[in-house]
Scaffold this motif. Structure first.
Motif, PDB file in Angstrom:
ATOM      1  N   LYS A  77       1.015  -1.518  -0.066  1.00  0.00           N
ATOM      2  CA  LYS A  77      -0.005   0.280   0.149  1.00  0.00           C
ATOM      3  C   LYS A  77       0.579   1.394   0.197  1.00  0.00           C
ATOM      4  CE  LYS A  77      -4.718  -1.006   0.431  1.00  0.00           C
ATOM      5  NZ  LYS A  77      -5.358  -0.670  -0.669  1.00  0.00           N
ATOM      6  N   SER A  78       1.015   2.268  -0.288  1.00  0.00           N
ATOM      7  CA  SER A  78       1.055   3.446  -0.817  1.00  0.00           C
ATOM      8  C   SER A  78       1.161   3.636   1.099  1.00  0.00           C
ATOM      9  CB  SER A  78      -0.097   4.051  -1.445  1.00  0.00           C
ATOM     10  OG  SER A  78       0.503   5.939  -1.277  1.00  0.00           O
ATOM     11  N   PRO A  79       1.888   4.664   1.206  1.00  0.00           N
ATOM     12  CA  PRO A  79       2.416   5.648   2.542  1.00  0.00           C
ATOM     13  C   PRO A  79       1.190   6.507   2.814  1.00  0.00           C
ATOM     14  CG  PRO A  79       4.064   5.696   1.411  1.00  0.00           C
ATOM     15  CD  PRO A  79       3.672   4.587   0.504  1.00  0.00           C
ATOM     16  N   ASN A  80       0.789   6.886   1.502  1.00  0.00           N
ATOM     17  CA  ASN A  80      -0.112   7.905   1.729  1.00  0.00           C
ATOM     18  C   ASN A  80      -1.401   8.381   2.127  1.00  0.00           C
ATOM     19  OD1 ASN A  80      -1.759  10.509   1.338  1.00  0.00           O
ATOM     20  ND2 ASN A  80      -0.723  10.522  -0.688  1.00  0.00           N
ATOM     21  N   LEU A  81      -1.649   8.358   3.414  1.00  0.00           N
ATOM     22  CA  LEU A  81      -3.494   8.108   3.364  1.00  0.00           C
ATOM     23  C   LEU A  81      -3.857   8.685   3.203  1.00  0.00           C
ATOM     24  CD1 LEU A  81      -2.406   7.459   7.406  1.00  0.00           C
ATOM     25  CD2 LEU A  81      -3.095   4.932   5.578  1.00  0.00           C
ATOM     26  N   SER A  82      -3.725   9.962   2.414  1.00  0.00           N
ATOM     27  CA  SER A  82      -4.780  10.888   2.017  1.00  0.00           C
ATOM     28  C   SER A  82      -5.769   9.718   1.167  1.00  0.00           C
ATOM     29  CB  SER A  82      -4.717  12.225   1.168  1.00  0.00           C
ATOM     30  OG  SER A  82      -3.412  12.109   0.644  1.00  0.00           O
ATOM     31  N   LYS A  83      -4.386   8.803   0.489  1.00  0.00           N
ATOM     32  CA  LYS A  83      -4.537   7.499  -1.043  1.00  0.00           C
ATOM     33  C   LYS A  83      -5.616   7.130  -0.491  1.00  0.00           C
ATOM     34  CE  LYS A  83      -1.466   9.377  -3.648  1.00  0.00           C
ATOM     35  NZ  LYS A  83      -0.337   9.074  -4.637  1.00  0.00           N
ATOM     36  N   VAL A  84      -4.976   5.973   0.329  1.00  0.00           N
ATOM     37  CA  VAL A  84      -5.383   4.666   1.398  1.00  0.00           C
ATOM     38  C   VAL A  84      -6.131   4.371   1.940  1.00  0.00           C
ATOM     39  CG1 VAL A  84      -3.676   4.010  -0.847  1.00  0.00           C
ATOM     40  CG2 VAL A  84      -2.800   4.143   1.829  1.00  0.00           C
ATOM     41  N   LEU A  85      -7.033   3.426   2.763  1.00  0.00           N
ATOM     42  CA  LEU A  85      -7.141   2.500   4.243  1.00  0.00           C
ATOM     43  C   LEU A  85      -6.096   3.217   4.713  1.00  0.00           C
ATOM     44  CD1 LEU A  85     -10.600   0.987   2.712  1.00  0.00           C
ATOM     45  CD2 LEU A  85     -10.797   3.473   4.235  1.00  0.00           C
ATOM     46  N   GLY A  86      -5.043   1.963   4.798  1.00  0.00           N
ATOM     47  CA  GLY A  86      -4.537   1.769   5.444  1.00  0.00           C
ATOM     48  C   GLY A  86      -3.342   0.889   4.790  1.00  0.00           C
ATOM     49  N   THR A  87      -2.569   0.201   5.585  1.00  0.00           N
ATOM     50  CA  THR A  87      -0.666  -0.807   4.835  1.00  0.00           C
ATOM     51  C   THR A  87      -1.644  -2.237   4.562  1.00  0.00           C
ATOM     52  OG1 THR A  87      -0.230  -1.365   7.212  1.00  0.00           O
ATOM     53  CG2 THR A  87       0.502   0.512   6.501  1.00  0.00           C
ATOM     54  N   SER A  88      -3.075  -2.299   5.238  1.00  0.00           N
ATOM     55  CA  SER A  88      -2.819  -3.797   4.731  1.00  0.00           C
ATOM     56  C   SER A  88      -3.723  -4.343   2.743  1.00  0.00           C
ATOM     57  CB  SER A  88      -4.222  -4.599   6.034  1.00  0.00           C
ATOM     58  OG  SER A  88      -3.095  -4.997   6.491  1.00  0.00           O
ATOM     59  N   TYR A 210       4.502  13.007  -6.079  1.00  0.00           N
ATOM     60  CA  TYR A 210       4.357  14.169  -5.930  1.00  0.00           C
ATOM     61  C   TYR A 210       3.097  14.261  -4.855  1.00  0.00           C
ATOM     62  CZ  TYR A 210       3.284  18.870  -5.583  1.00  0.00           C
ATOM     63  OH  TYR A 210       2.747  20.604  -4.936  1.00  0.00           O
ATOM     64  N   THR A 211       2.092  13.619  -5.251  1.00  0.00           N
ATOM     65  CA  THR A 211       0.878  13.466  -4.101  1.00  0.00           C
ATOM     66  C   THR A 211       1.752  13.109  -2.681  1.00  0.00           C
ATOM     67  OG1 THR A 211       0.165  12.023  -5.118  1.00  0.00           O
ATOM     68  CG2 THR A 211      -0.511  14.098  -5.658  1.00  0.00           C
ATOM     69  N   ASP A 212       1.806  12.240  -2.815  1.00  0.00           N
ATOM     70  CA  ASP A 212       2.406  10.884  -1.989  1.00  0.00           C
ATOM     71  C   ASP A 212       3.140  12.266  -0.851  1.00  0.00           C
ATOM     72  OD1 ASP A 212       1.495   8.651  -3.417  1.00  0.00           O
ATOM     73  OD2 ASP A 212       2.788   7.669  -3.459  1.00  0.00           O
ATOM     74  N   LEU A 213       4.681  12.660  -1.769  1.00  0.00           N
ATOM     75  CA  LEU A 213       5.634  13.212  -0.584  1.00  0.00           C
ATOM     76  C   LEU A 213       4.436  14.870  -0.398  1.00  0.00           C
ATOM     77  CD1 LEU A 213       8.730  13.397  -3.445  1.00  0.00           C
ATOM     78  CD2 LEU A 213       8.599  12.070  -1.461  1.00  0.00           C
ATOM     79  N   SER A 222       7.051  23.575  -2.651  1.00  0.00           N
ATOM     80  CA  SER A 222       5.990  22.667  -3.924  1.00  0.00           C
ATOM     81  C   SER A 222       7.428  22.568  -5.145  1.00  0.00           C
ATOM     82  CB  SER A 222       5.085  23.401  -4.885  1.00  0.00           C
ATOM     83  OG  SER A 222       4.164  22.921  -6.448  1.00  0.00           O
ATOM     84  N   ASN A 223       7.516  23.151  -5.282  1.00  0.00           N
ATOM     85  CA  ASN A 223       9.123  22.891  -6.441  1.00  0.00           C
ATOM     86  C   ASN A 223      10.207  21.764  -5.559  1.00  0.00           C
ATOM     87  OD1 ASN A 223       8.181  25.171  -8.222  1.00  0.00           O
ATOM     88  ND2 ASN A 223       9.127  26.464  -7.130  1.00  0.00           N
ATOM     89  N   LYS A 224      10.598  22.049  -3.900  1.00  0.00           N
ATOM     90  CA  LYS A 224      11.339  21.188  -3.617  1.00  0.00           C
ATOM     91  C   LYS A 224      10.848  19.759  -3.813  1.00  0.00           C
ATOM     92  CE  LYS A 224      14.122  20.183   0.541  1.00  0.00           C
ATOM     93  NZ  LYS A 224      14.485  20.801   1.836  1.00  0.00           N
ATOM     94  N   LEU A 225       9.137  19.788  -3.424  1.00  0.00           N
ATOM     95  CA  LEU A 225       9.348  18.470  -3.897  1.00  0.00           C
ATOM     96  C   LEU A 225       8.541  18.009  -5.318  1.00  0.00           C
ATOM     97  CD1 LEU A 225       6.065  19.320  -1.442  1.00  0.00           C
ATOM     98  CD2 LEU A 225       7.163  17.585  -1.283  1.00  0.00           C
ATOM     99  N   LYS A 226       8.511  18.420  -6.089  1.00  0.00           N
ATOM    100  CA  LYS A 226       8.820  18.269  -7.142  1.00  0.00           C
ATOM    101  C   LYS A 226       9.532  18.184  -7.837  1.00  0.00           C
ATOM    102  CE  LYS A 226       4.586  21.090  -8.502  1.00  0.00           C
ATOM    103  NZ  LYS A 226       4.370  22.410 -10.202  1.00  0.00           N
ATOM    104  N   GLU A 227      11.210  18.362  -7.368  1.00  0.00           N
ATOM    105  CA  GLU A 227      12.177  18.313  -7.543  1.00  0.00           C
ATOM    106  C   GLU A 227      12.483  16.605  -7.282  1.00  0.00           C
ATOM    107  OE1 GLU A 227      14.625  18.990  -9.778  1.00  0.00           O
ATOM    108  OE2 GLU A 227      13.020  20.279 -10.229  1.00  0.00           O
TER     109      GLU A 227
END
Length: 331
Positions: A77-88, A210-213, A222-227
């Motif tokens: 699972k993605s570590p981005n909890l704005s996308k997924v419900l958890g790690t399982s 980018y969205t995960d970071l 934003s610029n640092k995240l994109k790089e």
């Protein structure tokens, strides 16, 4: 993998066998995921679409064995909890695995030896790039295997990095993977400039990274995240391509599926796992919404803007249901 047949073949196929190969491909192509703008080949595969794959299918038919597919997928699972419900794994993985197994069942109705899909789990290859621990990869993989057993999805197998590199810790086997099968960043950057499908892949992965970071490092500009997302995307693609080269070497006669949309005349067949709001969305980059008519993948944060209830299965969050359509838990 002991029942996988390798070696040269020199058999003459009948016209009937060739017809079966075309029919088998048409079954697969009903679930094909293509790069935008290739709708004609999506609805009616052309001769070139079919010819890209028929030699391999004909060889497997001639051997009298199952039609074998390989699919790098189901990493963690993605570590981005704005996308997924958890790690399982949740309902997204369950529905997607059923979809893949059902594809094999449909093929078996036409080709009695059946079909099998070898999921070449690629999470171990790039987990350190995307902020997922090796323990999370191991736990996710273990639960995927448990789902295959509990749901009786007997046409799906799992192959991962440690099945190939049997010695060394996880950092060591990732290094071996890149050294033996990877290519340089310079070569990748050139491919991005000259190959449309590589550019599309880079743009899609860069956007996802980018969205995960942004979620994991909200204090960054934003610029640092994109790089940083660009650097991570390069590494993910290099590792993914290295893993693809490895599994192609291990399973040279298998048909190559991909979770990403592909050009209709690519050697890879883009395969649809389930409906989603974005062609790059996967069960491990999204959550499931039951809208009363269909299940679809979306970002968790987008789903939670709607009037929804969260459904639990076995004590864990599994999917969302729109309140006005809510009718109980999915089977």
């Amino acid at each position: 993998m002991s029942n996988y047949i390798t070696g040269p073949i020199d058999l003459t196929l009948s016209h009937h066998a060739t017809d079966i190969a075309t029919q088998l491909l048409q079954i697969v192509y009903r679930q094909r995921r293509l790069i935008h703008g290739n709708d004609n080949c999506l609805h009616t595969p052309c001769t070139l679409c079919l010819n890209m794959q028929t030699d391999k299918i004909n060889a497997m038919i001639a051997r009298g064995g199952p039609i074998t597919f390989i699919l790098p997928a189901f990493p963690a699972k993605s570590p981005n909890l704005s996308k997924v419900l958890g790690t399982s794994p949740d309902l997204g993985e369950k529905l997607s695995l059923r979809q893949l197994n059902d594809l094999c069942v449909k093929i078996s109705e036409l080709h009695p030896p059946g079909a099998r899909i070898i999921i070449c789990s690629d999470g171990r290859a790039f987990s350190d790039c995307v902020g997922v621990s090796d323990d999370e990869v191991s736990n996710y993989g273990r639960e995927i295997k448990n789902l295959l057993v509990s749901l009786k999805l007997n046409n799906i197998e799992i192959f991962n990095l440690e099945d190939y590199f049997k010695q060394g810790n996880f950092d060591s086997i990732r290094q071996q993977l890149v050294e033996q099968y990877g290519r340089s960043i310079d070569a990748l950057k050139l491919a991005i400039k000259t190959e449309e499908h590589t550019l599309n892949m880079f743009n899609g992965i860069h956007r996802f990274m980018y969205t995960d970071l942004k979620h994991r490092k909200p204090e960054y500009s934003s610029n640092k995240l994109k790089e940083e997302a660009k650097d991570v995307a390069y590494q993910v693609i290099i590792r993914s391509n290295a893993w693809s080269a490895l599994v192609q070497e291990v399973f040279p006669e298998a048909l190559r599926l991909s979770i990403h949309p592909q050009h209709p005349h690519s050697e890879k067949i883009g395969i649809k796992l389930m409906d989603c709001d974005d062609v790059w969305r996967t069960p491990w980059h999204g959550a499931v919404l039951d809208d009363g008519e269909n299940y679809r993948l979306m970002a968790r944060s987008d789903i939670e803007k709607m009037p929804v209830n969260l459904v639990y299965e076995n004590g864990r969050p599994s999917y969302y249901v729109l309140r006005r359509y809510e009718s109980g838990q999915a089977s």
